[in-house]
Design a protein around this motif. Structure first.
Motif, mmCIF file in Angstrom:
data_model
loop_
_atom_site.group_PDB
_atom_site.id
_atom_site.type_symbol
_atom_site.label_atom_id
_atom_site.label_comp_id
_atom_site.label_asym_id
_atom_site.label_seq_id
_atom_site.Cartn_x
_atom_site.Cartn_y
_atom_site.Cartn_z
ATOM 1 N N GLU A 156 2.217 1.599 -3.467
ATOM 2 C CA GLU A 156 1.089 2.412 -4.279
ATOM 3 C C GLU A 156 0.749 3.683 -4.135
ATOM 4 O O GLU A 156 0.718 4.380 -4.881
ATOM 5 C CB GLU A 156 -0.373 1.353 -4.123
ATOM 6 N N TRP B 197 -9.114 3.506 -2.804
ATOM 7 C CA TRP B 197 -8.535 2.824 -4.103
ATOM 8 C C TRP B 197 -9.356 1.599 -4.282
ATOM 9 O O TRP B 197 -9.653 1.376 -5.882
ATOM 10 C CB TRP B 197 -7.298 2.425 -3.824
ATOM 11 N N ARG B 198 -9.597 1.054 -3.458
ATOM 12 C CA ARG B 198 -10.422 -0.387 -3.664
ATOM 13 C C ARG B 198 -11.842 0.135 -4.228
ATOM 14 O O ARG B 198 -12.282 -1.013 -5.070
ATOM 15 C CB ARG B 198 -10.593 -1.215 -2.082
ATOM 16 N N SER B 199 -12.311 0.900 -3.901
ATOM 17 C CA SER B 199 -13.534 1.116 -4.438
ATOM 18 C C SER B 199 -13.861 1.317 -6.002
ATOM 19 O O SER B 199 -14.456 1.630 -6.742
ATOM 20 C CB SER B 199 -14.384 2.549 -3.618
ATOM 21 N N TYR C 96 -9.114 -1.242 -7.060
ATOM 22 C CA TYR C 96 -7.595 -1.524 -6.750
ATOM 23 C C TYR C 96 -7.680 -2.700 -5.863
ATOM 24 O O TYR C 96 -8.488 -2.831 -5.068
ATOM 25 C CB TYR C 96 -6.981 -0.492 -5.863
ATOM 26 N N THR C 97 -6.705 -3.670 -5.960
ATOM 27 C CA THR C 97 -6.759 -5.000 -5.278
ATOM 28 C C THR C 97 -5.531 -5.137 -4.446
ATOM 29 O O THR C 97 -5.569 -5.223 -3.219
ATOM 30 C CB THR C 97 -6.936 -6.199 -6.271
ATOM 31 N N ARG C 98 -4.596 -5.139 -5.160
ATOM 32 C CA ARG C 98 -2.918 -4.934 -4.514
ATOM 33 C C ARG C 98 -2.232 -4.216 -5.538
ATOM 34 O O ARG C 98 -2.282 -3.886 -6.476
ATOM 35 C CB ARG C 98 -2.761 -6.615 -4.523
ATOM 36 N N VAL D 50 -6.640 3.471 0.940
ATOM 37 C CA VAL D 50 -6.625 2.291 0.238
ATOM 38 C C VAL D 50 -8.165 1.913 0.054
ATOM 39 O O VAL D 50 -8.395 1.325 -0.999
ATOM 40 C CB VAL D 50 -6.152 0.999 1.225
ATOM 41 N N ALA D 51 -8.950 2.173 0.977
ATOM 42 C CA ALA D 51 -10.381 1.834 0.747
ATOM 43 C C ALA D 51 -10.788 2.764 -0.221
ATOM 44 O O ALA D 51 -11.838 2.267 -0.980
ATOM 45 C CB ALA D 51 -10.992 2.256 2.183
ATOM 46 N N HIS E 286 0.796 -1.136 -0.044
ATOM 47 C CA HIS E 286 0.058 0.088 -0.017
ATOM 48 C C HIS E 286 0.650 1.274 0.007
ATOM 49 O O HIS E 286 0.561 2.261 -0.570
ATOM 50 C CB HIS E 286 -0.840 0.030 1.194
ATOM 51 N N GLY F 97 -10.981 -3.999 5.746
ATOM 52 C CA GLY F 97 -9.933 -4.207 5.041
ATOM 53 C C GLY F 97 -9.131 -5.308 5.567
ATOM 54 O O GLY F 97 -9.844 -6.011 6.723
ATOM 55 N N THR G 246 -14.649 0.805 4.536
ATOM 56 C CA THR G 246 -14.839 -0.517 4.232
ATOM 57 C C THR G 246 -13.885 -1.370 4.806
ATOM 58 O O THR G 246 -12.753 -0.483 5.144
ATOM 59 C CB THR G 246 -14.707 -0.635 2.525
#
Length: 288
Positions: free
Chosen positions: A93, A134-136, A139-141, A131-132, A90, A273, A271
């Motif tokens: 990223e 990005w995931r929305s 993004y996964t990893r 990170v949350a 992360h 993690g 969200t």
């Protein structure tokens, strides 16, 4: 036990500002490193970025080839040959997306909170929230082969949602509500007074006498009798019997003003993690 505290910032300039603040608070510059995928502010740079690291040995800049190689060296130096935790991806990223890392070597436990507070005060971001976000967006990893963000991509991702609050300011102004006008004029009022007046008049009385005449009776002489009469004499004396004082008297009152102010609220949904990471967290160094 020596610890390394890592702060994530949106730009190289933000990280450098935090570094300067820590230096002013007594943290040696040799104990800090700034890692970014751009030289300078990521929001204003374009082209093929390199990683700039301010070393903690000689204070000179070391430039590594590629956008992530310097940060990889940093984490390998931090964790040794063991596998890096997932959360380290992360941080990679964050740098790939134009951010910057500021690592601070802290020698004792008492300095951890002080350094942590200073980093947050200078704008360190919450890596979990980031990170949350990005995931929305899919993004996964962390993907080491993914290209670094361009300035336009960084600007598009960091759209700001302003939180607006209107404030009610109640002022005062003077308005004319009326007044008085005072005139002074001379008046004449008829008056009457009674006065007793005295008059003196000469009186002549003749009376019959029969006596022998003497030498004194044969003298010549005269007597003058003056008649007097009193007449009214008018004098006026002015006296002030009353004063009309013209002025202003101030009084105050409290009035409640009712109105409506507008504002906006931005709701952030967190969200779940895989791990509960801190944006600024101490990392214990493994034995070498």
């Amino acid at each position: 036990m020596a610890q390394t505290i890592i702060g994530v910032f949106d730009s190289f300039a933000d990280a450098e500002r935090a570094q300067s603040r820590l230096e002013s608070e007594g943290i040696a510059r040799a104990d800090m490193e700034v890692h970014s995928s751009t030289i300078g502010d990521a929001n204003t740079m374009s082209g093929d970025p390199t990683t700039r690291s301010v070393t903690n040995d000689t204070g000179e800049d070391r430039v590594h080839d590629g956008p992530v190689s310097g940060i990889e060296h940093f984490f390998k130096r931090l964790f040794g040959s063991i596998d890096e935790p997932e959360e380290i991806g992360h941080y990679h990223e964050a740098v790939r997306r134009g951010g910057a890392l500021l690592s601070v070597e802290v020698a004792n436990e008492t300095s951890v909170e002080r350094v942590r507070d200073a980093l947050y005060a200078e704008g360190a971001v919450d890596i979990d929230s980031r990170v949350a976000q990005w995931r929305s967006a899919g993004y996964t990893r962390y993907d080491r082969g993914a290209p670094a963000y361009t300035a336009d991509e960084i600007s598009a991702e960091r759209q700001a949602f302003p939180v607006v609050r209107e404030s009610l300011e109640v002022g005062k102004r003077a308005v004319q509500t009326g007044g008085v006008r005072v005139y002074a004029r001379v008046t004449e009022t008829p008056v009457s007074e009674s006065v007793s007046l005295r008059e003196e008049h000469a009186t002549i009385e003749r009376r019959a006498v029969d006596r022998p005449a003497t030498a004194a009776d044969l003298k010549e002489g005269s007597v003058e009798i003056r008649e007097t009469a009193e007449e009214p004499v008018i004098t006026k004396t002015a006296r002030v019997v009353e004063e009309v004082v013209v002025g202003k008297e101030a009084s105050s009152r409290t009035e409640t003003v009712n109105d409506t102010v507008r504002g906006t609220e931005v709701d952030v949904e967190r969200t779940a993690g895989a791990d509960d990471n801190l944006a600024v967290r101490p990392v214990d160094k493994p034995p070498r």
